[in-house]
Design a protein around this motif. Structure first.
Motif, mmCIF file in Angstrom:
data_model
loop_
_atom_site.group_PDB
_atom_site.id
_atom_site.type_symbol
_atom_site.label_atom_id
_atom_site.label_comp_id
_atom_site.label_asym_id
_atom_site.label_seq_id
_atom_site.Cartn_x
_atom_site.Cartn_y
_atom_site.Cartn_z
ATOM 1 N N MET A 58 0.839 -1.162 0.000
ATOM 2 C CA MET A 58 0.000 0.000 0.000
ATOM 3 C C MET A 58 0.896 1.242 0.000
ATOM 4 S SD MET A 58 -2.946 -1.566 0.135
ATOM 5 C CE MET A 58 -2.063 -2.735 -0.851
ATOM 6 N N ASN A 59 0.447 2.263 -0.639
ATOM 7 C CA ASN A 59 1.243 3.480 -0.735
ATOM 8 C C ASN A 59 1.113 4.381 0.485
ATOM 9 O OD1 ASN A 59 2.195 2.801 -3.264
ATOM 10 N ND2 ASN A 59 0.443 3.710 -4.284
ATOM 11 N N ASN A 60 -0.013 4.288 1.186
ATOM 12 C CA ASN A 60 -0.219 5.222 2.289
ATOM 13 C C ASN A 60 -0.638 4.551 3.594
ATOM 14 O OD1 ASN A 60 -2.771 4.452 1.602
ATOM 15 N ND2 ASN A 60 -3.596 6.508 1.432
ATOM 16 N N HIS A 61 -0.601 3.232 3.642
ATOM 17 C CA HIS A 61 -0.941 2.522 4.869
ATOM 18 C C HIS A 61 -0.419 1.091 4.784
ATOM 19 C CE1 HIS A 61 -4.239 1.256 2.226
ATOM 20 N NE2 HIS A 61 -4.405 0.225 3.036
ATOM 21 N N PHE A 62 -0.551 0.365 5.867
ATOM 22 C CA PHE A 62 -0.170 -1.041 5.857
ATOM 23 C C PHE A 62 -1.154 -1.828 6.696
ATOM 24 C CE2 PHE A 62 2.142 0.938 9.334
ATOM 25 C CZ PHE A 62 1.986 0.044 10.379
ATOM 26 N N HIS A 63 -1.182 -3.126 6.461
ATOM 27 C CA HIS A 63 -2.054 -4.022 7.211
ATOM 28 C C HIS A 63 -1.193 -5.015 7.977
ATOM 29 C CE1 HIS A 63 -4.771 -3.083 3.695
ATOM 30 N NE2 HIS A 63 -5.470 -2.673 4.732
ATOM 31 N N LEU A 64 -1.570 -5.268 9.201
ATOM 32 C CA LEU A 64 -0.945 -6.318 9.998
ATOM 33 C C LEU A 64 -2.056 -7.141 10.638
ATOM 34 C CD1 LEU A 64 1.759 -4.371 12.058
ATOM 35 C CD2 LEU A 64 2.150 -5.810 10.065
ATOM 36 N N ILE A 65 -1.857 -8.429 10.688
ATOM 37 C CA ILE A 65 -2.739 -9.290 11.467
ATOM 38 C C ILE A 65 -1.878 -9.820 12.596
ATOM 39 C CG2 ILE A 65 -4.127 -11.389 11.483
ATOM 40 C CD1 ILE A 65 -4.749 -10.841 8.530
ATOM 41 N N VAL A 66 -2.251 -9.472 13.814
ATOM 42 C CA VAL A 66 -1.431 -9.760 14.987
ATOM 43 C C VAL A 66 -2.254 -10.554 15.987
ATOM 44 C CG1 VAL A 66 -0.125 -8.738 16.892
ATOM 45 C CG2 VAL A 66 -0.177 -7.605 14.665
ATOM 46 N N LYS A 67 -1.702 -11.664 16.442
ATOM 47 C CA LYS A 67 -2.348 -12.429 17.502
ATOM 48 C C LYS A 67 -1.908 -11.828 18.831
ATOM 49 C CE LYS A 67 -3.053 -17.050 19.268
ATOM 50 N NZ LYS A 67 -2.771 -18.485 19.079
ATOM 51 N N THR A 68 -2.873 -11.372 19.620
ATOM 52 C CA THR A 68 -2.543 -10.655 20.848
ATOM 53 C C THR A 68 -2.405 -11.555 22.065
ATOM 54 O OG1 THR A 68 -4.876 -10.233 21.288
ATOM 55 C CG2 THR A 68 -3.652 -8.544 20.076
ATOM 56 N N GLY A 69 -2.970 -12.717 22.036
ATOM 57 C CA GLY A 69 -2.875 -13.599 23.195
ATOM 58 C C GLY A 69 -3.794 -13.149 24.317
ATOM 59 N N GLU A 70 -3.329 -13.308 25.540
ATOM 60 C CA GLU A 70 -4.150 -13.058 26.721
ATOM 61 C C GLU A 70 -4.444 -11.582 26.977
ATOM 62 O OE1 GLU A 70 -5.523 -15.410 28.833
ATOM 63 O OE2 GLU A 70 -4.852 -16.860 27.327
ATOM 64 N N ASN A 71 -3.543 -10.701 26.573
ATOM 65 C CA ASN A 71 -3.698 -9.291 26.907
ATOM 66 C C ASN A 71 -3.719 -8.426 25.645
ATOM 67 O OD1 ASN A 71 -3.717 -6.760 28.008
ATOM 68 N ND2 ASN A 71 -1.929 -7.056 29.302
ATOM 69 N N PRO A 72 -4.906 -8.215 25.056
ATOM 70 C CA PRO A 72 -4.966 -7.417 23.824
ATOM 71 C C PRO A 72 -4.546 -5.963 24.014
ATOM 72 C CG PRO A 72 -7.173 -8.009 24.568
ATOM 73 C CD PRO A 72 -6.202 -8.718 25.464
ATOM 74 N N LYS A 73 -4.452 -5.484 25.241
ATOM 75 C CA LYS A 73 -4.023 -4.103 25.483
ATOM 76 C C LYS A 73 -2.552 -3.902 25.130
ATOM 77 C CE LYS A 73 -7.493 -3.165 28.956
ATOM 78 N NZ LYS A 73 -7.779 -2.760 30.311
ATOM 79 N N LEU A 74 -1.804 -4.989 25.037
ATOM 80 C CA LEU A 74 -0.403 -4.884 24.659
ATOM 81 C C LEU A 74 -0.230 -4.495 23.193
ATOM 82 C CD1 LEU A 74 1.141 -7.944 26.540
ATOM 83 C CD2 LEU A 74 1.259 -5.529 27.166
ATOM 84 N N LEU A 75 -1.307 -4.568 22.435
ATOM 85 C CA LEU A 75 -1.237 -4.203 21.024
ATOM 86 C C LEU A 75 -0.816 -2.746 20.853
ATOM 87 C CD1 LEU A 75 -1.655 -4.919 18.056
ATOM 88 C CD2 LEU A 75 -4.066 -4.309 18.341
ATOM 89 N N SER A 76 -1.313 -1.864 21.671
ATOM 90 C CA SER A 76 -0.936 -0.448 21.571
ATOM 91 C C SER A 76 0.562 -0.250 21.767
ATOM 92 C CB SER A 76 -1.707 0.387 22.592
ATOM 93 O OG SER A 76 -3.068 0.433 22.246
ATOM 94 N N LYS A 77 1.138 -0.940 22.740
ATOM 95 C CA LYS A 77 2.587 -0.840 22.968
ATOM 96 C C LYS A 77 3.358 -1.394 21.775
ATOM 97 C CE LYS A 77 3.264 0.848 27.095
ATOM 98 N NZ LYS A 77 3.967 2.097 27.269
ATOM 99 N N PHE A 78 2.893 -2.522 21.260
ATOM 100 C CA PHE A 78 3.535 -3.130 20.100
ATOM 101 C C PHE A 78 3.500 -2.186 18.901
ATOM 102 C CE2 PHE A 78 2.874 -5.516 16.127
ATOM 103 C CZ PHE A 78 4.103 -6.159 16.032
#
Length: 88
Positions: A1-21
């Motif tokens: 993509m020219n102006n964005h990207f996609h990621l599929i991330v498995k968060t496990g037990e604590n999905p709040k860690l996604l923001s830090k990641f």
């Protein structure tokens, strides 16, 4: 993509860690790009968007969307031609 990207991330037990990641990913990317092109400042305009995929059918649909997105955007003729995809 020219102006964005996609990621599929498995968060496990604590999905709040996604923001830090995501903070680490986007900050690291910005540092690399700024050094490479001798620039300063932000690379990304807005905060990332995320969706929690509770069901396998949602994950399958999302993976299909991400895989086909470069084709729909006219960047490549088939998903396997997109060089940044980890799985075609």
């Amino acid at each position: 993509m020219n102006n964005h990207f996609h990621l599929i991330v498995k968060t496990g037990e604590n999905p709040k860690l996604l923001s830090k990641f995501m903070q680490k990913v986007t900050t690291s990317f910005a540092i690399i790009i700024n050094r490479k092109y001798q620039r300063i400042g932000h690379i990304f305009q807005n905060r990332f968007n995320s969706n929690y995929l509770q069901y396998k059918k949602d994950l399958a649909r999302t993976m299909d969307y991400v895989r086909k997105n470069p084709v729909q955007e006219g960047m490549v003729r088939k998903p396997s031609d997109y060089p940044w995809s980890s799985k075609n």
